[in-house]
Design a protein around this motif. Sequence first.
Motif, PDB file in Angstrom:
ATOM      1  N   ASP A 192      -1.889   5.348   2.614  1.00  0.00           N
ATOM      2  CA  ASP A 192      -2.784   4.269   3.040  1.00  0.00           C
ATOM      3  C   ASP A 192      -2.312   3.655   4.358  1.00  0.00           C
ATOM      4  O   ASP A 192      -3.107   3.347   5.237  1.00  0.00           O
ATOM      5  CB  ASP A 192      -2.890   3.174   1.977  1.00  0.00           C
TER       6      ASP A 192
ATOM      7  N   GLU B 104      -4.321   3.756   7.928  1.00  0.00           N
ATOM      8  CA  GLU B 104      -4.644   2.517   8.655  1.00  0.00           C
ATOM      9  C   GLU B 104      -4.159   2.593  10.104  1.00  0.00           C
ATOM     10  O   GLU B 104      -4.856   2.157  11.022  1.00  0.00           O
ATOM     11  CB  GLU B 104      -4.038   1.309   7.946  1.00  0.00           C
TER      12      GLU B 104
ATOM     13  N   ALA C 113       0.850  -1.190   0.000  1.00  0.00           N
ATOM     14  CA  ALA C 113       0.000   0.000   0.000  1.00  0.00           C
ATOM     15  C   ALA C 113       0.889   1.244   0.000  1.00  0.00           C
ATOM     16  O   ALA C 113       2.073   1.174   0.325  1.00  0.00           O
ATOM     17  CB  ALA C 113      -0.897  -0.003   1.231  1.00  0.00           C
TER      18      ALA C 113
END
Length: 113
Positions: A73, A77, A69
């Motif tokens: 991203d 997260e 990712a």
Amino acid sequence: MPSLGELERAVMDVLWAASTPLTAREVQDGLGSRELATTTVLTVLGRLERKALVTRTRDGRAHHYRPVASREDHVAELMRDALDGAPDRGAVLARFLGSIPPDERAALRDLLG
């Protein structure tokens, strides 16, 4: 989301900055002033692969590594994981908003609006 140690983060920074998958040697070169053996870099890449943060593909005798990712991203997260662990998400968000500069708060308002 697994946390990253200092060396793991440095390796991820090299991979995130690259436009194409990299070999362990290219990652090692990208780490610049760090004096690391290729085997150390391979160990870190293996750890990152087990944490599902990088993927590896074989090309001849070499393996090429790329992040699963984007950096954005990954950070998003981490933020979601931190919020999920908070008993009072609203309080955490309020503290976070109070801790960032006004221009970033304005950017968040723009994104939400």
